[in-house]
Design an enzyme around this catalytic site. Structure first.
Site, PDB file in Angstrom:
ATOM      1  CE  LYS A   1      -3.989  -2.134   2.304  1.00 10.49           C
ATOM      2  NZ  LYS A   1      -4.981  -1.974   3.412  1.00 10.49           N
TER       3      LYS A   1
ATOM      4  CE1 TYR B   1      -9.644  -3.047   0.440  1.00 10.28           C
ATOM      5  CE2 TYR B   1      -9.126  -0.851  -0.362  1.00 10.28           C
ATOM      6  CZ  TYR B   1      -8.735  -2.020   0.254  1.00 10.28           C
ATOM      7  OH  TYR B   1      -7.439  -2.173   0.697  1.00 10.28           O
TER       8      TYR B   1
ATOM      9  CG  ASN C   1      -3.820  -2.197   6.897  1.00 11.26           C
ATOM     10  OD1 ASN C   1      -3.647  -1.794   5.749  1.00 11.26           O
ATOM     11  ND2 ASN C   1      -4.888  -2.892   7.253  1.00 11.26           N
TER      12      ASN C   1
ATOM     13  CG  HIS D   1      -5.439  -6.239  -0.397  1.00 16.59           C
ATOM     14  ND1 HIS D   1      -6.664  -6.291   0.232  1.00 16.59           N
ATOM     15  CD2 HIS D   1      -5.474  -7.180  -1.375  1.00 16.59           C
ATOM     16  CE1 HIS D   1      -7.404  -7.223  -0.353  1.00 16.59           C
ATOM     17  NE2 HIS D   1      -6.708  -7.776  -1.322  1.00 16.59           N
TER      18      HIS D   1
ATOM     19  CD  GLU E   1      -8.740  -9.543  -3.411  1.00 16.30           C
ATOM     20  OE1 GLU E   1      -9.510  -8.909  -2.680  1.00 16.30           O
ATOM     21  OE2 GLU E   1      -7.634  -9.983  -3.012  1.00 16.30           O
TER      22      GLU E   1
HETATM   23  N1  UDP Z   1      -9.926  -0.059   6.968  1.00 15.43           N
HETATM   24  C1  UDP Z   1      -9.980   1.157   7.628  1.00 15.43           C
HETATM   25  N2  UDP Z   1     -10.739   1.259   8.776  1.00 15.43           N
HETATM   26  C2  UDP Z   1     -11.436   0.204   9.268  1.00 15.43           C
HETATM   27  C3  UDP Z   1     -11.369  -1.030   8.597  1.00 15.43           C
HETATM   28  C4  UDP Z   1     -10.606  -1.121   7.437  1.00 15.43           C
HETATM   29  O1  UDP Z   1      -9.362   2.135   7.211  1.00 15.43           O
HETATM   30  O2  UDP Z   1     -12.099   0.354  10.313  1.00 15.43           O
HETATM   31  C5  UDP Z   1      -9.107  -0.178   5.741  1.00 15.43           C
HETATM   32  C6  UDP Z   1      -7.772  -0.883   6.023  1.00 15.43           C
HETATM   33  O3  UDP Z   1      -6.755  -0.279   5.232  1.00 15.43           O
HETATM   34  C7  UDP Z   1      -8.057  -2.304   5.564  1.00 15.43           C
HETATM   35  C8  UDP Z   1      -8.971  -2.045   4.365  1.00 15.43           C
HETATM   36  O4  UDP Z   1      -9.792  -0.950   4.769  1.00 15.43           O
HETATM   37  O5  UDP Z   1      -6.876  -3.019   5.231  1.00 15.43           O
HETATM   38  C9  UDP Z   1      -9.826  -3.232   3.976  1.00 15.43           C
HETATM   39  O6  UDP Z   1     -10.544  -3.690   5.091  1.00 15.43           O
HETATM   40  P1  UDP Z   1     -10.720  -5.245   5.399  1.00 15.43           P
HETATM   41  O7  UDP Z   1     -11.746  -5.382   6.469  1.00 15.43           O
HETATM   42  O8  UDP Z   1     -10.956  -5.988   4.121  1.00 15.43           O
HETATM   43  O9  UDP Z   1      -9.294  -5.640   6.054  1.00 15.43           O
HETATM   44  P2  UDP Z   1      -8.064  -6.516   5.524  1.00 15.43           P
HETATM   45  O10 UDP Z   1      -8.623  -7.661   4.712  1.00 15.43           O
HETATM   46  O11 UDP Z   1      -7.199  -5.591   4.703  1.00 15.43           O
HETATM   47  O12 UDP Z   1      -7.350  -6.987   6.757  1.00 15.43           O
HETATM   48 MG    MG Z   2      -9.978  -7.564   3.129  1.00 14.01          MG
END
Ligand code: UDP
Ligand code: MG
Length: 153
Positions: free
Chosen positions: A9, A49, A112, A115, A126
């Site tokens: 990212k 997303y 974080n 992805h 994906e």
């Molecule tokens: N995200 C965020 N706030 C939240 C939850 C998610 O900014 O409360 C962002 C974060 O960068 C995350 C992405 O949205 O990696 C996608 O969310 P997901 O729940 O799919 O998490 P991941 O699969 O990346 O762990």
């Molecule tokens: Mg995810």
């Protein structure tokens, strides 16, 4: 062998962590079969997303993900989807375990670092979202006999 999508990212690109993160997947024994630096746009992010579009944080996530290029990677290996997710750690970097990418390098939920596809079904959608068929390469790597047992295929 499974294939899974990783996006390094904008925060990781800006913090010069592309090499460190890539090295972890290489050392683990995963095989790099797709790699490119890309600038994401709103269209692909809304698709990627889709499960988050109605969340209050989505506009911030979309802005963040377009704030700099990202590195898209496709990694191949036995149970690669789960292996890569484990290596990334949980979404909230503050809660991600030490030893994971998010646990070692991050302190944010949004920023974080990576992805990773969350299931094999997701990975199958994906990878083609980010890579054309001819951008994911089939090639032999030396030494698989030292990475896997004969039944781990
Ligand atoms: N995200 C965020 N706030 C939240 C939850 C998610 O900014 O409360 C962002 C974060 O960068 C995350 C992405 O949205 O990696 C996608 O969310 P997901 O729940 O799919 O998490 P991941 O699969 O990346 O762990
Ligand atoms: Mg995810």
């Amino acid at each position: 062998m499974e294939r899974t999508l990783v996006l390094i990212k904008p925060d990781a690109v800006q913090r010069n962590l592309v090499g460190d993160i890539t090295q972890r997947f290489e050392r683990k024994g995963l095989k790099l079969v797709g790699l490119k630096l890309i600038q994401l746009d709103s269209k692909i992010l809304k698709e990627h997303y889709a499960h988050l579009l109605d969340k209050p944080f989505y506009p911030g996530t979309e802005k963040f993900m377009q704030s700099s290029p990202v590195v898209a990677q496709c990694w191949e290996g036995f149970e690669a989807v789960e292996v890569v997710r484990q290596m990334c750690g949980v979404t909230n970097s503050r809660k991600a375990l030490p030893g994971t990418i998010r646990g070692d390098f991050g302190i944010s939920v949004q920023c974080n670092l990576v992805h990773a596809s969350d299931s094999l079904d997701t990975a199958k959608k994906e990878v083609p979202r980010f890579f054309a068929v001819n951008e994911v390469l089939n090639y032999e790597k030396m030494g698989p006999e030292y990475l896997y047992a004969p039944d781990e295929k």
